[in-house]
Write a protein that holds these residues in place. Sequence first.
Motif, PDB file in Angstrom:
ATOM      1  N   SER A 163       0.816  -1.217   0.000  1.00 42.06           N
ATOM      2  CA  SER A 163       0.000   0.000   0.000  1.00 42.06           C
ATOM      3  C   SER A 163       0.849   1.265   0.000  1.00 42.06           C
ATOM      4  O   SER A 163       0.787   2.066  -0.912  1.00 42.06           O
ATOM      5  CB  SER A 163      -0.968  -0.002   1.183  1.00 42.06           C
ATOM      6  OG  SER A 163      -0.277  -0.088   2.403  1.00 42.06           O
ATOM      7  N   HIS A 164       1.656   1.469   1.026  1.00 41.64           N
ATOM      8  CA  HIS A 164       2.448   2.698   1.146  1.00 41.64           C
ATOM      9  C   HIS A 164       1.582   3.939   0.954  1.00 41.64           C
ATOM     10  O   HIS A 164       1.773   4.740   0.037  1.00 41.64           O
ATOM     11  CB  HIS A 164       3.606   2.705   0.142  1.00 41.64           C
ATOM     12  CG  HIS A 164       4.569   1.574   0.325  1.00 41.64           C
ATOM     13  ND1 HIS A 164       4.845   1.007   1.553  1.00 41.64           N
ATOM     14  CD2 HIS A 164       5.337   0.884  -0.566  1.00 41.64           C
ATOM     15  CE1 HIS A 164       5.732   0.039   1.412  1.00 41.64           C
ATOM     16  NE2 HIS A 164       6.040  -0.066   0.140  1.00 41.64           N
ATOM     17  N   TYR A 165       0.590   4.082   1.830  1.00 43.82           N
ATOM     18  CA  TYR A 165      -0.317   5.224   1.756  1.00 43.82           C
ATOM     19  C   TYR A 165       0.377   6.470   2.284  1.00 43.82           C
ATOM     20  O   TYR A 165       0.574   6.621   3.487  1.00 43.82           O
ATOM     21  CB  TYR A 165      -1.553   4.969   2.635  1.00 43.82           C
ATOM     22  CG  TYR A 165      -2.519   3.919   2.136  1.00 43.82           C
ATOM     23  CD1 TYR A 165      -2.393   3.324   0.893  1.00 43.82           C
ATOM     24  CD2 TYR A 165      -3.572   3.527   2.945  1.00 43.82           C
ATOM     25  CE1 TYR A 165      -3.291   2.369   0.471  1.00 43.82           C
ATOM     26  CE2 TYR A 165      -4.484   2.559   2.524  1.00 43.82           C
ATOM     27  CZ  TYR A 165      -4.334   1.989   1.287  1.00 43.82           C
ATOM     28  OH  TYR A 165      -5.221   1.037   0.865  1.00 43.82           O
ATOM     29  N   LEU A 204       6.241  -0.011  -4.947  1.00 45.39           N
ATOM     30  CA  LEU A 204       4.828   0.031  -5.276  1.00 45.39           C
ATOM     31  C   LEU A 204       4.594  -0.096  -6.775  1.00 45.39           C
ATOM     32  O   LEU A 204       3.751  -0.881  -7.234  1.00 45.39           O
ATOM     33  CB  LEU A 204       4.223   1.325  -4.734  1.00 45.39           C
ATOM     34  CG  LEU A 204       2.737   1.583  -4.925  1.00 45.39           C
ATOM     35  CD1 LEU A 204       1.901   0.392  -4.495  1.00 45.39           C
ATOM     36  CD2 LEU A 204       2.327   2.836  -4.164  1.00 45.39           C
ATOM     37  N   LYS A 256       2.685  -3.374  -8.387  1.00 49.54           N
ATOM     38  CA  LYS A 256       1.315  -3.175  -8.876  1.00 49.54           C
ATOM     39  C   LYS A 256       1.231  -2.784 -10.356  1.00 49.54           C
ATOM     40  O   LYS A 256       0.149  -2.820 -10.930  1.00 49.54           O
ATOM     41  CB  LYS A 256       0.589  -2.119  -8.041  1.00 49.54           C
ATOM     42  CG  LYS A 256       0.294  -2.542  -6.618  1.00 49.54           C
ATOM     43  CD  LYS A 256      -0.474  -3.867  -6.520  1.00 49.54           C
ATOM     44  CE  LYS A 256      -1.895  -3.811  -7.020  1.00 49.54           C
ATOM     45  NZ  LYS A 256      -2.560  -5.139  -6.879  1.00 49.54           N
ATOM     46  N   ARG A 312      -2.829   9.678  -1.698  1.00 47.19           N
ATOM     47  CA  ARG A 312      -1.964   8.526  -1.984  1.00 47.19           C
ATOM     48  C   ARG A 312      -1.850   8.398  -3.492  1.00 47.19           C
ATOM     49  O   ARG A 312      -2.344   7.443  -4.103  1.00 47.19           O
ATOM     50  CB  ARG A 312      -2.504   7.270  -1.332  1.00 47.19           C
ATOM     51  CG  ARG A 312      -4.018   7.142  -1.394  1.00 47.19           C
ATOM     52  CD  ARG A 312      -4.539   6.168  -0.365  1.00 47.19           C
ATOM     53  NE  ARG A 312      -5.975   6.351  -0.166  1.00 47.19           N
ATOM     54  CZ  ARG A 312      -6.656   5.735   0.803  1.00 47.19           C
ATOM     55  NH1 ARG A 312      -6.044   4.942   1.623  1.00 47.19           N
ATOM     56  NH2 ARG A 312      -7.933   5.943   0.949  1.00 47.19           N
ATOM     57  N   TYR A 364      -0.253   5.175  -5.201  1.00 45.79           N
ATOM     58  CA  TYR A 364      -1.085   3.994  -5.024  1.00 45.79           C
ATOM     59  C   TYR A 364      -2.323   4.072  -5.912  1.00 45.79           C
ATOM     60  O   TYR A 364      -2.658   3.118  -6.626  1.00 45.79           O
ATOM     61  CB  TYR A 364      -1.483   3.854  -3.557  1.00 45.79           C
ATOM     62  CG  TYR A 364      -2.268   2.593  -3.278  1.00 45.79           C
ATOM     63  CD1 TYR A 364      -1.635   1.355  -3.273  1.00 45.79           C
ATOM     64  CD2 TYR A 364      -3.635   2.631  -3.030  1.00 45.79           C
ATOM     65  CE1 TYR A 364      -2.348   0.187  -3.023  1.00 45.79           C
ATOM     66  CE2 TYR A 364      -4.348   1.465  -2.779  1.00 45.79           C
ATOM     67  CZ  TYR A 364      -3.700   0.256  -2.782  1.00 45.79           C
ATOM     68  OH  TYR A 364      -4.406  -0.895  -2.549  1.00 45.79           O
ATOM     69  N   PHE A 416      -3.721  -6.595   5.080  1.00 49.19           N
ATOM     70  CA  PHE A 416      -3.127  -5.599   4.182  1.00 49.19           C
ATOM     71  C   PHE A 416      -2.899  -4.258   4.867  1.00 49.19           C
ATOM     72  O   PHE A 416      -1.819  -3.659   4.763  1.00 49.19           O
ATOM     73  CB  PHE A 416      -4.046  -5.433   2.961  1.00 49.19           C
ATOM     74  CG  PHE A 416      -3.519  -4.514   1.897  1.00 49.19           C
ATOM     75  CD1 PHE A 416      -2.477  -4.912   1.088  1.00 49.19           C
ATOM     76  CD2 PHE A 416      -4.073  -3.258   1.691  1.00 49.19           C
ATOM     77  CE1 PHE A 416      -1.993  -4.079   0.091  1.00 49.19           C
ATOM     78  CE2 PHE A 416      -3.600  -2.424   0.700  1.00 49.19           C
ATOM     79  CZ  PHE A 416      -2.560  -2.833  -0.105  1.00 49.19           C
ATOM     80  N   HIS A 417      -3.912  -3.760   5.567  1.00 47.50           N
ATOM     81  CA  HIS A 417      -3.785  -2.445   6.191  1.00 47.50           C
ATOM     82  C   HIS A 417      -2.981  -2.499   7.489  1.00 47.50           C
ATOM     83  O   HIS A 417      -2.215  -1.575   7.779  1.00 47.50           O
ATOM     84  CB  HIS A 417      -5.170  -1.850   6.447  1.00 47.50           C
ATOM     85  CG  HIS A 417      -5.946  -1.577   5.189  1.00 47.50           C
ATOM     86  ND1 HIS A 417      -6.868  -2.472   4.694  1.00 47.50           N
ATOM     87  CD2 HIS A 417      -5.917  -0.536   4.319  1.00 47.50           C
ATOM     88  CE1 HIS A 417      -7.383  -1.986   3.579  1.00 47.50           C
ATOM     89  NE2 HIS A 417      -6.830  -0.821   3.321  1.00 47.50           N
ATOM     90  N   GLN A 447       0.613  -2.004   7.320  1.00 41.94           N
ATOM     91  CA  GLN A 447       1.034  -0.623   7.105  1.00 41.94           C
ATOM     92  C   GLN A 447       0.817   0.240   8.350  1.00 41.94           C
ATOM     93  O   GLN A 447       0.978   1.459   8.300  1.00 41.94           O
ATOM     94  CB  GLN A 447       0.248  -0.015   5.928  1.00 41.94           C
ATOM     95  CG  GLN A 447       0.291  -0.828   4.652  1.00 41.94           C
ATOM     96  CD  GLN A 447       1.691  -0.987   4.103  1.00 41.94           C
ATOM     97  OE1 GLN A 447       2.486  -0.052   4.137  1.00 41.94           O
ATOM     98  NE2 GLN A 447       2.011  -2.178   3.610  1.00 41.94           N
TER      99      GLN A 447
END
Length: 259
Positions: free
Chosen positions: A86-88, A102, A106, A150, A153, A190-191, A194
């Motif tokens: 993710s790297h938000y 990222l 992706k 973000r 992302y 997933f979250h 992070q």
Amino acid sequence: MNKLALVTGATSGIGKAFAERLAADGHDLVIVGRRQERLDEFVAAHPEVKVRSVVADLSTDEGIDAVAAVGASEPLTLLVNNAGVSHYMPLAELPADKARELVNVKVLAPTLITRAAVGGMRERGQGAIVNVAGMIAFSGPAPHEQMPRRAVYAGTLAHLVAMSQALSAELEGTGVQVQVVCPGVVATEFHTRQGLDMSAVPRMSADDLVTGSLRGLELGEVVCAPGVEDATLLDDIFRADLAAFGSQSPELATRYRTA
């Protein structure tokens, strides 16, 4: 021919849910992940099907190339490009190494793995490719106060939507389907990996997401949004996209001309 699926990011969350469902449906599997012990656990838990595990880090060229080689050499009937990070954070605050990771995971990985697999699928006249994106792909117009920024992302997910739509058109009539599935918030690791606490946010189960995606393939949906009840909303977006694309002119638009 036995059904054979390759699933990336298969050791947890959405990828594991896909792998579990596909094994239950009788697919042999190639599962890809970074953690050997989790891959081994999955193999041991599914003696009823053939499972090959591939340890690969899809943020690296070596990892991408290793999985692409499998995609090119194995008679896949289904490819699920699910791996993700993710790297938000806003672009100005996103470290260069995380931005690279990222984009590699992706954008580059699903692009090159799909490229490797699609030729064989087309020659065999059957197969399906599922790219896992997310509803954040449609969040670009959101104002600053509506959601955290973000940009990278969101951009990677939008790439998966556009690539999947264009590839589906390229493969029309070949027997190969393409889908991009766009979940909202899903109850996975997933979250939390992070450092984000999503416990107060309503979340779809990974199993329901997989049900939606596989049913979407049966319905012939290219863009599958399992949490969107009114599918005409998506149709409206894509009609507007095509209207804008088709209205271009070699003449400068009036609003850009000086008085």
